[in-house]
Design a protein around this motif. Sequence first.
Motif, PDB file in Angstrom:
ATOM      1  N   HIS A   1      -8.736  -5.648   5.722  1.00 52.79           N
ATOM      2  CA  HIS A   1      -9.058  -6.320   4.462  1.00 52.79           C
ATOM      3  C   HIS A   1      -7.776  -6.936   3.930  1.00 52.79           C
ATOM      4  N   LEU A   2      -7.887  -8.124   3.399  1.00 47.64           N
ATOM      5  CA  LEU A   2      -6.750  -8.717   2.697  1.00 47.64           C
ATOM      6  C   LEU A   2      -7.243  -9.082   1.315  1.00 47.64           C
ATOM      7  N   ASN A   3      -7.181  -8.125   0.391  1.00 47.51           N
ATOM      8  CA  ASN A   3      -7.741  -8.273  -0.949  1.00 47.51           C
ATOM      9  C   ASN A   3      -9.193  -8.707  -0.853  1.00 47.51           C
TER      10      ASN A   3
ATOM     11  N   CYS B   1       5.433  -6.204  -2.364  1.00 47.54           N
ATOM     12  CA  CYS B   1       4.568  -6.077  -1.193  1.00 47.54           C
ATOM     13  C   CYS B   1       5.346  -6.383   0.071  1.00 47.54           C
ATOM     14  N   GLY B   2       4.849  -5.863   1.163  1.00 43.82           N
ATOM     15  CA  GLY B   2       5.345  -6.268   2.468  1.00 43.82           C
ATOM     16  C   GLY B   2       4.363  -7.249   3.079  1.00 43.82           C
ATOM     17  N   SER B   3       3.929  -6.951   4.288  1.00 47.73           N
ATOM     18  CA  SER B   3       2.992  -7.847   4.965  1.00 47.73           C
ATOM     19  C   SER B   3       1.643  -7.882   4.277  1.00 47.73           C
ATOM     20  N   PHE B   4       1.263  -6.774   3.685  1.00 47.93           N
ATOM     21  CA  PHE B   4      -0.095  -6.658   3.157  1.00 47.93           C
ATOM     22  C   PHE B   4      -0.048  -6.320   1.675  1.00 47.93           C
ATOM     23  N   PRO B   5      -1.124  -6.658   0.953  1.00 43.36           N
ATOM     24  CA  PRO B   5      -1.135  -6.345  -0.476  1.00 43.36           C
ATOM     25  C   PRO B   5      -1.151  -4.838  -0.714  1.00 43.36           C
ATOM     26  N   ILE B   6      -0.748  -4.454  -1.913  1.00 43.76           N
ATOM     27  CA  ILE B   6      -0.738  -3.046  -2.289  1.00 43.76           C
ATOM     28  C   ILE B   6      -2.161  -2.632  -2.634  1.00 43.76           C
ATOM     29  N   GLU B   7      -2.626  -1.583  -1.998  1.00 39.84           N
ATOM     30  CA  GLU B   7      -3.990  -1.118  -2.190  1.00 39.84           C
ATOM     31  C   GLU B   7      -4.052   0.020  -3.217  1.00 39.84           C
ATOM     32  N   LYS B   8      -2.991   0.841  -3.214  1.00 42.09           N
ATOM     33  CA  LYS B   8      -3.066   2.051  -4.022  1.00 42.09           C
ATOM     34  C   LYS B   8      -1.667   2.474  -4.426  1.00 42.09           C
ATOM     35  N   ILE B   9      -1.559   3.058  -5.607  1.00 36.88           N
ATOM     36  CA  ILE B   9      -0.294   3.683  -6.013  1.00 36.88           C
ATOM     37  C   ILE B   9      -0.606   5.121  -6.405  1.00 36.88           C
ATOM     38  N   ILE B  10       0.140   6.044  -5.848  1.00 35.84           N
ATOM     39  CA  ILE B  10      -0.021   7.469  -6.166  1.00 35.84           C
ATOM     40  C   ILE B  10       1.143   7.887  -7.051  1.00 35.84           C
ATOM     41  N   TRP B  11       0.790   8.478  -8.180  1.00 37.95           N
ATOM     42  CA  TRP B  11       1.794   8.888  -9.163  1.00 37.95           C
ATOM     43  C   TRP B  11       1.988  10.394  -9.115  1.00 37.95           C
ATOM     44  N   ASP B  12       3.247  10.799  -9.007  1.00 37.96           N
ATOM     45  CA  ASP B  12       3.600  12.213  -9.159  1.00 37.96           C
ATOM     46  C   ASP B  12       4.587  12.271 -10.319  1.00 37.96           C
ATOM     47  N   LEU B  13       4.161  12.891 -11.418  1.00 41.58           N
ATOM     48  CA  LEU B  13       4.966  12.825 -12.628  1.00 41.58           C
ATOM     49  C   LEU B  13       6.108  13.831 -12.645  1.00 41.58           C
TER      50      LEU B  13
ATOM     51  N   THR C   1       4.178   6.396  -4.930  1.00 41.81           N
ATOM     52  CA  THR C   1       4.061   5.964  -3.541  1.00 41.81           C
ATOM     53  C   THR C   1       3.115   4.776  -3.522  1.00 41.81           C
ATOM     54  N   ALA C   2       3.615   3.646  -3.059  1.00 41.31           N
ATOM     55  CA  ALA C   2       2.787   2.434  -2.953  1.00 41.31           C
ATOM     56  C   ALA C   2       2.274   2.335  -1.521  1.00 41.31           C
ATOM     57  N   ILE C   3       0.979   2.116  -1.396  1.00 41.19           N
ATOM     58  CA  ILE C   3       0.333   2.114  -0.079  1.00 41.19           C
ATOM     59  C   ILE C   3      -0.289   0.751   0.164  1.00 41.19           C
ATOM     60  N   ALA C   4       0.028   0.176   1.336  1.00 38.70           N
ATOM     61  CA  ALA C   4      -0.485  -1.158   1.667  1.00 38.70           C
ATOM     62  C   ALA C   4      -1.922  -1.066   2.169  1.00 38.70           C
ATOM     63  N   SER C   5      -2.656  -2.130   2.005  1.00 40.74           N
ATOM     64  CA  SER C   5      -4.043  -2.144   2.489  1.00 40.74           C
ATOM     65  C   SER C   5      -4.055  -2.329   4.000  1.00 40.74           C
ATOM     66  N   SER C   6      -5.123  -1.932   4.609  1.00 38.60           N
ATOM     67  CA  SER C   6      -5.418  -2.074   6.043  1.00 38.60           C
ATOM     68  C   SER C   6      -4.562  -1.202   6.960  1.00 38.60           C
ATOM     69  N   THR C   7      -3.305  -0.991   6.632  1.00 36.57           N
ATOM     70  CA  THR C   7      -2.466  -0.176   7.512  1.00 36.57           C
ATOM     71  C   THR C   7      -2.024   1.123   6.860  1.00 36.57           C
ATOM     72  N   SER C   8      -2.174   1.207   5.513  1.00 37.97           N
ATOM     73  CA  SER C   8      -1.730   2.388   4.752  1.00 37.97           C
ATOM     74  C   SER C   8      -0.257   2.684   4.925  1.00 37.97           C
ATOM     75  N   THR C   9       0.529   1.678   5.256  1.00 42.58           N
ATOM     76  CA  THR C   9       1.981   1.864   5.287  1.00 42.58           C
ATOM     77  C   THR C   9       2.463   2.073   3.862  1.00 42.58           C
ATOM     78  N   ALA C  10       3.374   3.036   3.705  1.00 41.61           N
ATOM     79  CA  ALA C  10       3.725   3.441   2.345  1.00 41.61           C
ATOM     80  C   ALA C  10       5.230   3.442   2.146  1.00 41.61           C
ATOM     81  N   ASP C  11       5.606   3.343   0.888  1.00 40.33           N
ATOM     82  CA  ASP C  11       7.005   3.515   0.504  1.00 40.33           C
ATOM     83  C   ASP C  11       7.011   4.272  -0.813  1.00 40.33           C
ATOM     84  N   THR C  12       8.029   5.077  -1.011  1.00 39.19           N
ATOM     85  CA  THR C  12       8.093   5.928  -2.196  1.00 39.19           C
ATOM     86  C   THR C  12       9.366   5.637  -2.978  1.00 39.19           C
ATOM     87  N   ALA C  13       9.262   5.736  -4.279  1.00 39.99           N
ATOM     88  CA  ALA C  13      10.441   5.595  -5.135  1.00 39.99           C
ATOM     89  C   ALA C  13      10.364   6.641  -6.234  1.00 39.99           C
TER      90      ALA C  13
END
Lengths: 300, 442
Positions: free
Chosen positions: A206-208, B317-329, B386-398
């Motif tokens: 999916h791309l958005n 974003c990287g190659s793909f849009p951000i699908e989800k952000i997980i928050w740990d407070l 943690t930001a997770i990309a769509s389609s591949t679920s590649t993630a990065d954390t800050a």
Amino acid sequence: MSILTKHQTLSALTPIQIEYEYENAQKLKGSYSIYTHGIRSYNYELFKNFSDAAISKKTALILTSIKDLKQVFQEPFENKKVGLIAGNCFLDAVNNLSLIGDTRVKLFNDQLYIGGRGEEVPIQIIPIEPNIVRLKVKQFNLQVSENYPFDIVLSPTSLPDNESYRERFYVEFYNNSIMFKSQTKDGLRYLSYDFRTKTLKCIGVHLNATTINSYSFIPTFLTQSALQIGFDPTVHEIKYYNDVDNGIKQKTVELLSAVQMDTSLLVSLPSTKLASSQAKANISLLKTNYSNQGSFNPTI
Amino acid sequence: MDVEINQVNVKTLKPNYSWDIGNPHIGLMEEASINEYEIVGYAPFVHVGLSAVSYDQNPYMLLTTREIDFGDSYNPETSTELLPISGVSYSTHNYVMPGEYKITVTQTQYIKTNNPCCEPPCEGNLFVQQDLYIEKEISRERYPYSWMWYCFMQNDTDPRMKYFGGLEPAGECLTWDDCTFQGPRQLTWDEAQGPSFEIRSKDVSWQWKNVVSNPSSLDIYAQDIQWTFTKREGIIPKTWKEIKTLGCEGGNCIEVLPLLSANKVVTQYEKTIKVLEIPPQTYLAVVNTNTGEYLPDNDAFKSSPYTVRLSPKFTRCGSFPIEKIIWDLGDGSPIIERTRNNNSNDTMFIYNKEIERDIKDPRNYDLIHTYYRNNSTTGCFYPSITAIASSTSTADTAATVVGPIEIEQLNPSIDIIQNELTNDGKVYLGQVKDQLVFWTSK
């Protein structure tokens, strides 16, 4: 007559922690605070903006302001969706031109297809860890092929431990859509289907708003898709039927209406236990034939 | 026959591409890097152009097809292309997902044969090249498509369906139901092993023309037959089969299609197309709720409870849009998820308008949270996302730091409302601000 005077600082006061008596799992919402000069307290939402309080030889009584019980307890209930609980459902792919309305996941010749002449079979979702599941169809385990394009194969036997990742799926379920993804050699890939062969593969993209290979499925559950665990601490003012004419509903306990009506609460604690920090509170609803505003609620 | 892939051009997005720049297009691309074994490009857009040509075709070849397979199941619509061509062809495809892909070109030529040979050496005849070897039936998966159509029109008693020499590629009776999806002899457009012949049966076409026309002096076979006559209730009712044979000698209105043999050459491009993913880059900012500044605030003193606004808006974003952000407070609060399409916890977030063109992007939503310092915590908290990309679920954390937070300064005073002496000690009932509190002392 001599009088002994003992001076104590406020920091010498030990705050008392309160628990709800009748359900240990239901914790009262509150926090522990420390102030300057070492003054400490346990602050409970239950006692915020209280109306009155008194302590006697045996009982401490607190009259609270009008309280929503959901705010008084920590997470009184929890919604556990499929992924945390097991489920059984039929799956439908999102309809598009290539499917022409025939969207149900079916079993044919020991392989899963989208549509076609196979048998409609429910997919069993079996949680292993939170939101990590195994999928089964009849007696077969769904397994992801080791190599691209990551076909879904059905096998009556489980994989050995070093390959068990190929029959584990991460599940996401919301807005009546369910998605599965699995760890492959190339990374996490979503379960989708080949639009030519109609077989299941982990090739979702999916791309958005642009769907290249749809990985959303629409579940039709045979079991509960979610369970609410805990208790629902709402207080309702209810009205029954007064069906004098035909008397049908007079024989049932069917409700005519139920309106949430928060009330003040009367909290009682045994004074004798307070000092030993074993105080357990009992909470009573202050509810009569009248609303908490003091008169009969005209809207009910 | 030989097939050669004689030119492959690969263009890719640059390694610093971000989905935030916009939808990928040719203007954002450069030539891909090539080494001995592979060509490397970056998702979500690697454009491959390929030209192929075949040589030394069989002179008796009737038809030829070339299938170019880019091996891309993620973007299947242009992944395979079937061309009825032997000369130079040029095909293109766009790879979207990261992975390794192989390109294959399959050239198939169809040769007419009337006298097949099952075992070499074979004698040539007028129609067949000498030494042409026909594969035996058991090694052939499907027969040429043209034969399929032919077979649909025939019954199994037709002697023309029998092949010479014991080979019977056309010896079975097929119906449409047999060949439907998941049927016993499933045939899909994609699986067609040969070309579809456009061979008109002149006798049949004459028959149709005759049935629909009025007599004309131009029609040498003109008869006064019309459709209405041939209906069930007409004066000369005919079935479709009868119409086909109407006037045909020996019932033969079908022009015999040439029987074909096919041979296939598969060529694979020696280099692998390797598509890499550009991961997202996450950043978590702390916003001063008073000033609105996205900088570490310089308040010398932060007291508990301390309310902050945490923002993911600078995440890239990287190659793909951000699908989800997980928050740990970072203070024991429950983990919070903000996804593109599921927002049951909307009340916790504030829209920051960072990406107005995509309102569902999780980076548009800041989180307000109040930190409390108590006896069991240090003065600093370390929230992370943690930001997770769509389609591949590649993630990065800050992560970032909130604090140090000091213990709350006590406001005016506390009130002791009442006390009671019990066996275990003295109990005090008091009030701190608007809060009822119990204390004990020994």
